[in-house]
Design a protein around this motif. Sequence first.
Motif, PDB file in Angstrom:
ATOM      1  N   LEU A  61       0.872  -1.322  -0.286  1.00 52.24           N
ATOM      2  CA  LEU A  61      -0.899   0.184   0.052  1.00 52.24           C
ATOM      3  C   LEU A  61       1.049   1.363   0.072  1.00 52.24           C
ATOM      4  O   LEU A  61       0.631   2.115  -0.668  1.00 52.24           O
ATOM      5  CB  LEU A  61      -0.560  -0.485   1.437  1.00 52.24           C
ATOM      6  CG  LEU A  61      -1.460  -0.803   1.394  1.00 52.24           C
ATOM      7  CD1 LEU A  61      -3.064  -0.527   2.200  1.00 52.24           C
ATOM      8  CD2 LEU A  61      -2.869  -0.818  -0.282  1.00 52.24           C
ATOM      9  N   LEU A  62       1.959   1.075   1.013  1.00 48.64           N
ATOM     10  CA  LEU A  62       3.316   2.588   0.979  1.00 48.64           C
ATOM     11  C   LEU A  62       2.796   2.629  -0.420  1.00 48.64           C
ATOM     12  O   LEU A  62       3.591   4.024  -0.830  1.00 48.64           O
ATOM     13  CB  LEU A  62       3.733   1.964   1.680  1.00 48.64           C
ATOM     14  CG  LEU A  62       5.021   3.429   1.940  1.00 48.64           C
ATOM     15  CD1 LEU A  62       4.299   4.832   2.931  1.00 48.64           C
ATOM     16  CD2 LEU A  62       6.305   3.167   3.274  1.00 48.64           C
ATOM     17  N   TYR A  63       3.836   1.240  -1.465  1.00 46.93           N
ATOM     18  CA  TYR A  63       4.164   1.461  -2.878  1.00 46.93           C
ATOM     19  C   TYR A  63       2.917   2.345  -3.288  1.00 46.93           C
ATOM     20  O   TYR A  63       3.639   3.334  -4.676  1.00 46.93           O
ATOM     21  CB  TYR A  63       4.762   0.144  -2.956  1.00 46.93           C
ATOM     22  CG  TYR A  63       5.157   0.203  -3.996  1.00 46.93           C
ATOM     23  CD1 TYR A  63       6.361   0.777  -5.182  1.00 46.93           C
ATOM     24  CD2 TYR A  63       4.251   0.007  -5.184  1.00 46.93           C
ATOM     25  CE1 TYR A  63       6.632   0.407  -6.184  1.00 46.93           C
ATOM     26  CE2 TYR A  63       4.317  -0.764  -6.939  1.00 46.93           C
ATOM     27  CZ  TYR A  63       5.965   0.101  -7.374  1.00 46.93           C
ATOM     28  OH  TYR A  63       5.881   0.289  -8.960  1.00 46.93           O
ATOM     29  N   PHE A  68       1.895   6.669  -5.961  1.00 41.15           N
ATOM     30  CA  PHE A  68       0.367   7.386  -7.572  1.00 41.15           C
ATOM     31  C   PHE A  68       0.995   8.900  -7.301  1.00 41.15           C
ATOM     32  O   PHE A  68       0.456   9.903  -7.747  1.00 41.15           O
ATOM     33  CB  PHE A  68      -0.422   7.061  -7.266  1.00 41.15           C
ATOM     34  CG  PHE A  68      -1.101   5.447  -7.990  1.00 41.15           C
ATOM     35  CD1 PHE A  68      -0.999   5.958  -9.147  1.00 41.15           C
ATOM     36  CD2 PHE A  68      -1.467   4.211  -7.645  1.00 41.15           C
ATOM     37  CE1 PHE A  68      -1.225   5.235 -10.421  1.00 41.15           C
ATOM     38  CE2 PHE A  68      -1.367   3.180  -8.382  1.00 41.15           C
ATOM     39  CZ  PHE A  68      -1.494   3.465  -9.545  1.00 41.15           C
ATOM     40  N   VAL A  69       0.986   9.047  -5.251  1.00 42.55           N
ATOM     41  CA  VAL A  69       1.200  10.291  -5.121  1.00 42.55           C
ATOM     42  C   VAL A  69       2.403  11.502  -5.477  1.00 42.55           C
ATOM     43  O   VAL A  69       1.802  12.614  -6.354  1.00 42.55           O
ATOM     44  CB  VAL A  69       1.161  10.408  -3.407  1.00 42.55           C
ATOM     45  CG1 VAL A  69       0.947  12.595  -3.369  1.00 42.55           C
ATOM     46  CG2 VAL A  69      -0.320   9.678  -3.599  1.00 42.55           C
ATOM     47  N   PHE A  70       3.074  10.643  -6.088  1.00 37.93           N
ATOM     48  CA  PHE A  70       4.592  11.500  -5.872  1.00 37.93           C
ATOM     49  C   PHE A  70       5.017  11.296  -7.209  1.00 37.93           C
ATOM     50  O   PHE A  70       5.787  12.035  -7.926  1.00 37.93           O
ATOM     51  CB  PHE A  70       5.720  11.394  -4.569  1.00 37.93           C
ATOM     52  CG  PHE A  70       5.348  11.797  -3.516  1.00 37.93           C
ATOM     53  CD1 PHE A  70       4.880  13.048  -3.532  1.00 37.93           C
ATOM     54  CD2 PHE A  70       5.481  11.188  -2.781  1.00 37.93           C
ATOM     55  CE1 PHE A  70       4.439  13.394  -1.930  1.00 37.93           C
ATOM     56  CE2 PHE A  70       4.469  11.270  -1.420  1.00 37.93           C
ATOM     57  CZ  PHE A  70       4.752  12.764  -0.933  1.00 37.93           C
ATOM     58  N   TRP A  71       4.081  10.301  -8.491  1.00 45.30           N
ATOM     59  CA  TRP A  71       4.551   9.850  -9.610  1.00 45.30           C
ATOM     60  C   TRP A  71       6.904   9.822  -9.632  1.00 45.30           C
ATOM     61  O   TRP A  71       7.369  10.138 -10.275  1.00 45.30           O
ATOM     62  CB  TRP A  71       4.651  10.487 -10.415  1.00 45.30           C
ATOM     63  CG  TRP A  71       2.991  11.215 -10.479  1.00 45.30           C
ATOM     64  CD1 TRP A  71       2.217  11.641 -10.060  1.00 45.30           C
ATOM     65  CD2 TRP A  71       2.194   9.524 -11.600  1.00 45.30           C
ATOM     66  NE1 TRP A  71       0.527  11.502 -10.931  1.00 45.30           N
ATOM     67  CE2 TRP A  71       0.754  10.598 -11.160  1.00 45.30           C
ATOM     68  CE3 TRP A  71       2.523   9.436 -12.654  1.00 45.30           C
ATOM     69  CZ2 TRP A  71      -0.192   9.594 -11.631  1.00 45.30           C
ATOM     70  CZ3 TRP A  71       1.628   8.225 -12.429  1.00 45.30           C
ATOM     71  CH2 TRP A  71      -0.104   8.837 -12.437  1.00 45.30           C
ATOM     72  N   ILE A  78      12.684   1.025  -3.761  1.00 45.72           N
ATOM     73  CA  ILE A  78      12.988   1.026  -2.600  1.00 45.72           C
ATOM     74  C   ILE A  78      11.958   0.288  -2.328  1.00 45.72           C
ATOM     75  O   ILE A  78      13.231  -0.214  -0.827  1.00 45.72           O
ATOM     76  CB  ILE A  78      14.091   2.522  -2.544  1.00 45.72           C
ATOM     77  CG1 ILE A  78      15.188   2.667  -3.805  1.00 45.72           C
ATOM     78  CG2 ILE A  78      15.035   2.376  -1.228  1.00 45.72           C
ATOM     79  CD1 ILE A  78      15.584   3.530  -3.532  1.00 45.72           C
ATOM     80  N   ILE A  79      11.655   0.925  -1.371  1.00 44.11           N
ATOM     81  CA  ILE A  79      10.282   0.439  -0.416  1.00 44.11           C
ATOM     82  C   ILE A  79      10.260  -0.647  -0.462  1.00 44.11           C
ATOM     83  O   ILE A  79      10.381  -1.231   1.265  1.00 44.11           O
ATOM     84  CB  ILE A  79       8.796   0.973  -0.994  1.00 44.11           C
ATOM     85  CG1 ILE A  79       8.865   2.722  -0.391  1.00 44.11           C
ATOM     86  CG2 ILE A  79       7.963   0.269   0.629  1.00 44.11           C
ATOM     87  CD1 ILE A  79       7.477   2.982  -1.038  1.00 44.11           C
TER      88      ILE A  79
END
Length: 109
Positions: A61-63, A68-71, A78-79
């Motif tokens: 979910l963090l990935y 999507f938010v920061f493109w 790296i996540i």
Amino acid sequence: LVLRRLYRDFSDNIYHFLSRPNYEKKESRLIDDLSSLNLGTKQRKKIFHSIIWIMWLIVLLLYFLVSFVFWNWYCSWIIFIVGIVIQHIIKLVFDICEMREKNENIEDK
């Protein structure tokens, strides 16, 4: 004479055990808390796999959130590497707890 010697040995043992310092836990740590649960191996494996499953769900979910938010698709992978490191740290904590429990069982025998 025999009774006097038995009494002396008995009283020496009592004073010996009374003079031993008591161990008091100063602070609670995650490893101490997990090892004090005295879980069986099946229960410990279920807990470990549940924690790992939830952790990888959060990593995924963090990935997607970061991508999507920061493109930042080119560096957000790296996540997953951080997720692997966290998984190994959790595995290490569980292994330490298992080793402590085995050592305590050996010392009790």
